[in-house]
Design an enzyme around this catalytic site. Sequence first.
Site, PDB file in Angstrom:
ATOM      1  N   LYS A 220     -12.966  -0.624  -3.426  1.00  0.00           N
ATOM      2  CA  LYS A 220     -11.689  -0.834  -2.748  1.00  0.00           C
ATOM      3  C   LYS A 220     -11.359   0.394  -1.921  1.00  0.00           C
ATOM      4  CE  LYS A 220      -6.708  -1.308  -3.428  1.00  0.00           C
ATOM      5  NZ  LYS A 220      -5.568  -1.419  -4.346  1.00  0.00           N
ATOM      6  N   GLU A 269       6.903   2.099  -6.440  1.00  0.00           N
ATOM      7  CA  GLU A 269       5.809   2.407  -7.374  1.00  0.00           C
ATOM      8  C   GLU A 269       6.017   3.728  -8.101  1.00  0.00           C
ATOM      9  OE1 GLU A 269       2.038   2.035  -5.523  1.00  0.00           O
ATOM     10  OE2 GLU A 269       0.909   2.615  -7.302  1.00  0.00           O
ATOM     11  N   GLU A 313      -7.965  -6.925  -6.555  1.00  0.00           N
ATOM     12  CA  GLU A 313      -7.404  -5.680  -6.017  1.00  0.00           C
ATOM     13  C   GLU A 313      -6.498  -5.015  -7.061  1.00  0.00           C
ATOM     14  OE1 GLU A 313      -5.266  -6.184  -2.359  1.00  0.00           O
ATOM     15  OE2 GLU A 313      -4.389  -4.167  -2.466  1.00  0.00           O
ATOM     16  N   GLU A 450      -0.159  -7.358   6.357  1.00  0.00           N
ATOM     17  CA  GLU A 450       0.447  -6.673   5.202  1.00  0.00           C
ATOM     18  C   GLU A 450       1.022  -5.309   5.605  1.00  0.00           C
ATOM     19  OE1 GLU A 450      -1.795  -6.841   1.579  1.00  0.00           O
ATOM     20  OE2 GLU A 450      -0.969  -4.933   0.882  1.00  0.00           O
ATOM     21  N   LYS A 454       4.974  -4.001   5.246  1.00  0.00           N
ATOM     22  CA  LYS A 454       5.379  -2.770   4.569  1.00  0.00           C
ATOM     23  C   LYS A 454       6.097  -1.813   5.534  1.00  0.00           C
ATOM     24  CE  LYS A 454       1.770  -3.090   1.052  1.00  0.00           C
ATOM     25  NZ  LYS A 454       0.449  -2.598   0.607  1.00  0.00           N
TER      26      LYS A 454
END
Length: 465
Positions: A220, A269, A313, A450, A454
Site C-alpha cells: 500500500k 484520526e 486497505e 477521494e 478530503k
Amino acid sequence: MSDPLAAHLARVAAEARRTGRPLLAAWRERAPGTLDPLACFAAAGTERCYWSVPAQGLAIAGEGAVAAVEAAGAARFADAAARARALFAGLRSGTEPGDGTAPAEASPLLLGAFAHGDEASTHAPWAGLPPLRFTLPERTFVRAGARAWRILCAQVGPADDPERIAARLRTPDPPARAPADPAGEDAAPGFAVRADRSPRAYRRGVATALAAIARGELEKVVLARACRVARRGRFDAARVLATLARQHPGCFVFGIGTGAACFVGASPERLVRRDALRVRVSALAGSTPRGRTPDEDAQLARTLRESKKEQAEHAVVRRAIAAALAPVCAELDVPEAPDLLRLDGVQHLHTAIEGRLQPGAPPDLLALAGRLHPTPAIGGAPRAAARAFLARHEALDRGLYGGGVGWLAAGGNGELAVALRCALLQGGRATLWAGAGVVEGSEPEAELAETRLKLRAALAALVEL
C-alpha cells in the site's frame, strides 16, 4: 505575600538563588467558566497553539513559549522524549489552594507538532520548519465542559522579582468574541484556488503505484497532492478554527502558529493517546462520501463495508498498528471487524485499538509515536519501501501534513492526532494537502475523487462566500 502565585514564584526564586541557575515554574489556577480558549488564541501573539475536541467540550490554547523541545533526524522521537522528561522533571509546579481535581489536560503541557519526515524541510512553504517542536506556553488556557483553568509558566532566575513576574502572567483574559472577517464585512469575498498538479498527473502517479504493487514492491502507498488558495486580505486562523470546530465536532481541531504562519486542521484520526499504562490508537483507512439522503448514506456505508479493496486497505493499517504495539503491551485489543466513523461529507472504516502497556519501563507518548509513525494510513506498507516510493514519485514536501500534532504532559502521558484535513495559512495564502491509499484493485479516478473529498474538509472552512 498574599498572592499565592507570587508566593510560589518566590519559593522558586529562592531555590534558583541557592542553585545559582534559573528554574522553570508552573502554576495552575481556576478561571471563570466563561473563559474562551479560542478567543485567547485569537488574541495571542505569533507563538500560539490550539487544541480542541468540540464533542468532548475540551479546548486548550497556549500563548508564548518559555521553553521548547526540538529534535531532528531518525532519533527525533527518542531525543525529544528524553528532553521532555527532563523538562517536566525540572518544572516546579504549584496550584492554588482548594484547586481540587482536574483532567490531565489541565496541567503544564507541551503543545506542538512533528513533521511527516525526519529532516528539516528546505522548500517553501515549510523551509526552516523544525521536524519536531513542542513548546511550554507562558500562558495556557483550558476549558473542559463548564470548568476552566489557567496554567501560568515562567523561567525564574536568581535575581528575578517574583511579584513582577506574577503581574506579567496575570494579563487579563481576552473576552469571548467572534473572529472578525479579515477582509472586512463590506468587502466582497474573492478567492483563487489552484491545484499543484493536473488530474492526469495524479492518476499517472496512482498508476505508477499500482505497477509497484503488482511487482510486489509495495502492499500500500498513500499518494498525496496539494492545492493553494489565495484571498484578498489575510486568513484569520481563529475564524478558520471556529468553522472547523463547528463543521467537524468529532474531530481533533488544531492550530500551531509560529511567526506569520499558522498550521490549522480538523483530524479524524488519533495517532495515540497514553494515560499511564493505558494506550489508545485509531486505525482509519477506507473512505466513501456521505449520502444526500439517509437511504443513499446507508447504501454507501454498506458498499464501503463490503468492498474487498477498502477492507484490504484498512487491514494493512490495523495489522501494522497491532505489530507496532504488541512488543510493548501486556494486553492488546484489536477488533477483527472495523466500524464506521461518519463525518461531515465523508465516512471511514475505523478500528479503535486499545492496549495496556507492560509495567516497569513503559515507553512515553513520543516513544509510542515513534513506533507508530508513519502508519500505513498516511505512508504505506512496507514502511521503508513506501517512503522510498513517495520520495521518488510524490513530488511533494509534506512538512507537517501527515505528521502528528497534540500535547504532552508529565509522566509520558498525552495525546497526538495525525495531521490531516489541514492547511498552512500564510497571510492571504493557504496550502492544503490530501492523499488517498493505493492498494491492489485501486482505480486512479476513484483515488483522485477521494483526494477531492478530503480537500473539501479544510477548503470549506477557508472559502466563505
